[in-house]
Design an enzyme around this catalytic site. Structure first.
Site, PDB file in Angstrom:
ATOM      1  N   CYS A  89       2.295  -4.427  -9.502  1.00 28.28           N
ATOM      2  CA  CYS A  89       2.206  -3.158 -10.229  1.00 28.28           C
ATOM      3  C   CYS A  89       2.917  -2.048  -9.464  1.00 28.28           C
ATOM      4  O   CYS A  89       3.486  -1.132 -10.063  1.00 28.28           O
ATOM      5  CB  CYS A  89       0.747  -2.783 -10.488  1.00 28.28           C
ATOM      6  N   HIS A 334      -4.631   0.169  -8.293  1.00 28.42           N
ATOM      7  CA  HIS A 334      -3.591  -0.149  -9.277  1.00 28.42           C
ATOM      8  C   HIS A 334      -2.604   1.009  -9.371  1.00 28.42           C
ATOM      9  O   HIS A 334      -2.994   2.178  -9.284  1.00 28.42           O
ATOM     10  CB  HIS A 334      -4.229  -0.410 -10.644  1.00 28.42           C
TER      11      HIS A 334
END
Length: 553
Positions: A89, A334
């Site tokens: 990510c 994230h």
């Protein structure tokens, strides 16, 4: 953070990464005279004409300003989402911010570099050109980023998105240098990448005894801001350029009066960049713990107050991308980003998911990296789009483009890059020789302040770990909001004798569990998967897995 991971093995020509943060770059400065900077800094003459008089001529201009595309070639609408290949990510969020950087995207879409590139091994500019072209020309779809973009950096776990971002920018800058390796360091600062992202700091020390002045200049590609005592980006910038008193033990040794004397030291921006990369220092360099606080940032930022010369007009920048980290540590959480398409609409780019957003939502994030572009540059690119064609109106299918990883199909049209792009990716993934890699490592020693954590365990002799995390502590518990990954690798790690294994896939997890007891007393080693040995094929359930080659000893 995603649970499962994929190690992208292999060598990369741009294998040395030096973090280019410049919050207080005084220690790296070499004291020089006013006349030792280029007479025509790549960006200063357009925005700060009065600063050019102090600068010396450049031996060679590697990327003349007139070679930058003057008209926009970018599609008005938003492009593709990016498939998460397992703990990537941070790669996807960084790539999306670069993809929607107007000067860079326009140059890549012109394909000027690939037509003149003579390199036969990995070239980051060729790789980025292929990626940006695919991303912008496949709206509504999901594409897989080329493995060459993270080769030599990704080690199968969460990494720092800002480090990867600057690794990529620095690699693109180096790709501009082949054929010009004998030029002076000032000429190297005239590359295309420096014209877009670069500028110069000025560190000025004034002796309070004889009033002598010493100026030191240093190039930058990004600006790091200390946010511990700041509530906004403006406050952090004010703290950055605040004069510092040098006295007592820190007294300045003046080269004019030849004695130690009290002095005043000021750091300012001598020349401005077309594109500003502002990184908010949210993570501790030692522990990796996050400063979890809201720092306000504006949609329009006037940099006039932070320049060496403040007697001219406003120098306004507009926000076009925001990189966000959700989590409490650099080791988990994230990454995602917000980008502004050329049509003016904001979008949230969360791996494969692309959704329309608003400026209100964008400005309410706990930003990690902010991307600003000079207002005049943004308006010029936007006007060229309006003249070329009308921006496509947002329809129902555009308002919420959601393409999950489970919806990817093997014959998905967006996974097929144009013929030119495939050629570029193939050329970019070719590995450099070991001797050449060792030579580059010797020439580019890691800076002392860059804390490299020692990697324990044994790696195969044909695998080179180029980048290592700067954080000393190990991985902590995962963020509760973990993502599911496409690849479910076994937690079993190979022993010293099995370190040549290329990895264990989801389909072989049972076998890995059965062998786990035999290896539990052995020294742990890093799990290494060679990307080139993986092939994409569907399973019976419609999910995707990968064929691989595994060797046991």
């Amino acid at each position: 953070m995603e649970d499962d991971s994929l190690y992208l093995g292999g060598e990369w020509q741009f294998n040395h990464f030096s973090k280019l943060t410049s919050s207080r770059p005084d220690a790296a400065f070499a004291e020089i005279q006013r006349t030792s900077l280029p007479e025509k800094s790549p960006l200063s003459c357009e925005t700060r004409v009065d600063l050019c008089d102090d600068l010396a001529p450049v031996a060679r201009q590697l990327a003349p300003r007139e070679k930058l595309p003057l008209s926009s070639r970018r599609p008005a609408a938003v492009g593709a989402g990016l498939q998460n290949m397992g703990n990537t990510c941070y790669v996807n969020a960084s790539l999306q911010c670069l993809t929607y950087t107007p000067p860079l995207a326009n140059y890549m879409l012109s394909r000027e570099h690939s037509q003149t590139c003579h390199r036969h091994k990995g070239c980051m500019l060729c790789t980025m050109q292929a990626h940006i072209t695919r991303a912008l020309h496949n709206p509504g779809h999901v594409i897989q980023p080329s493995q060459a973009l993270a080769a030599g950096f990704h080690r199968g776990k969460q990494e720092d998105a800002h480090e990867f971002l600057m690794f990529t920018v620095d690699a693109m800058k180096k790709a501009c240098l082949p054929g010009h390796k004998q030029v002076d360091h000032h000429s190297k600062d005239t590359t295309l990448i420096h014209q877009i992202f670069g500028g110069y700091w000025r560190s000025q020390i004034k002796c309070l005894h004889c009033h002598g002045i010493s100026d030191t200049f240093d190039p930058y590609l990004d600006i790091a801001l200390d946010i511990q005592a700041a509530q906004s980006v403006q406050q952090a910038l004010e703290q950055l350029v605040k004069p510092e008193e040098l006295n007592g033990e820190n007294a300045y040794h003046c080269g004019v009066c030849l004695q130690r004397a009290p002095a005043s030291k000021t750091l300012t921006l001598h020349t401005s960049a077309k594109v500003l990369i502002l990184v908010l220092k949210r993570f501790s360099d030692v522990t990796g713990n996050k400063i979890d606080k809201n720092v306000q940032y504006p949609e329009c930022l006037d940099m006039k107050l932070y320049m060496s010369q403040t007697n001219s007009g406003p120098l306004v920048y507009v926000l076009y991308a925001v990189l966000v980290h959700a989590g409490w540590s650099c080791h988990n959480g994230h990454y995602f980003s917000y980008v502004k398409a050329q049509e003016g609409q904001w979008y949230k780019m969360d791996d494969a998911e692309v959704t329309a957003s608003s400026i209100t939502s964008v400005l309410s994030q706990q930003a990690y990296v902010l991307f600003y572009i000079q207002k005049s540059e943004w308006e010029r690119h936007s006007e060229s789009v309006s003249r070329g064609r009308e921006p496509r109106a947002l329809g129902a299918e555009d308002t919420d483009r959601r393409a999950t990883q489970g919806e990817l199909k093997r014959d998905h049209p967006c996974l097929q890059a144009p013929e030119l792009d495939e050629h570029l990716v193939e050329r970019a993934t070719q590995e450099s020789t070991l001797d050449h890699w060792k030579f580059l490592q010797e020439q580019n020693k890691t800076k002392p302040e860059f804390n490299v954590r020692k990697v324990e365990g044994t790696l195969p002799p044909d695998v080179l770990v180029i980048h290592q995390s700067k954080y000393k502590c190990g991985m902590k518990n995962h963020h509760p909001e973990q993502q599911s990954s496409l690849l479910n690798l076994s937690s079993t790690t190979p022993t010293h004798q099995e370190s040549m294994n290329t990895g264990t896939l989801a389909s072989l997890r049972g076998r890995a569990r059965r062998s786990k007891g035999k290896n539990k007393h052995s020294k742990r080693a890093l799990l290494v998967c060679q990307w080139s040995q993986w092939k994409y094929r569907p399973t019976r359930r419609g999910a995707h897995t990968h064929a691989h080659t595994q060797t046991h000893t």
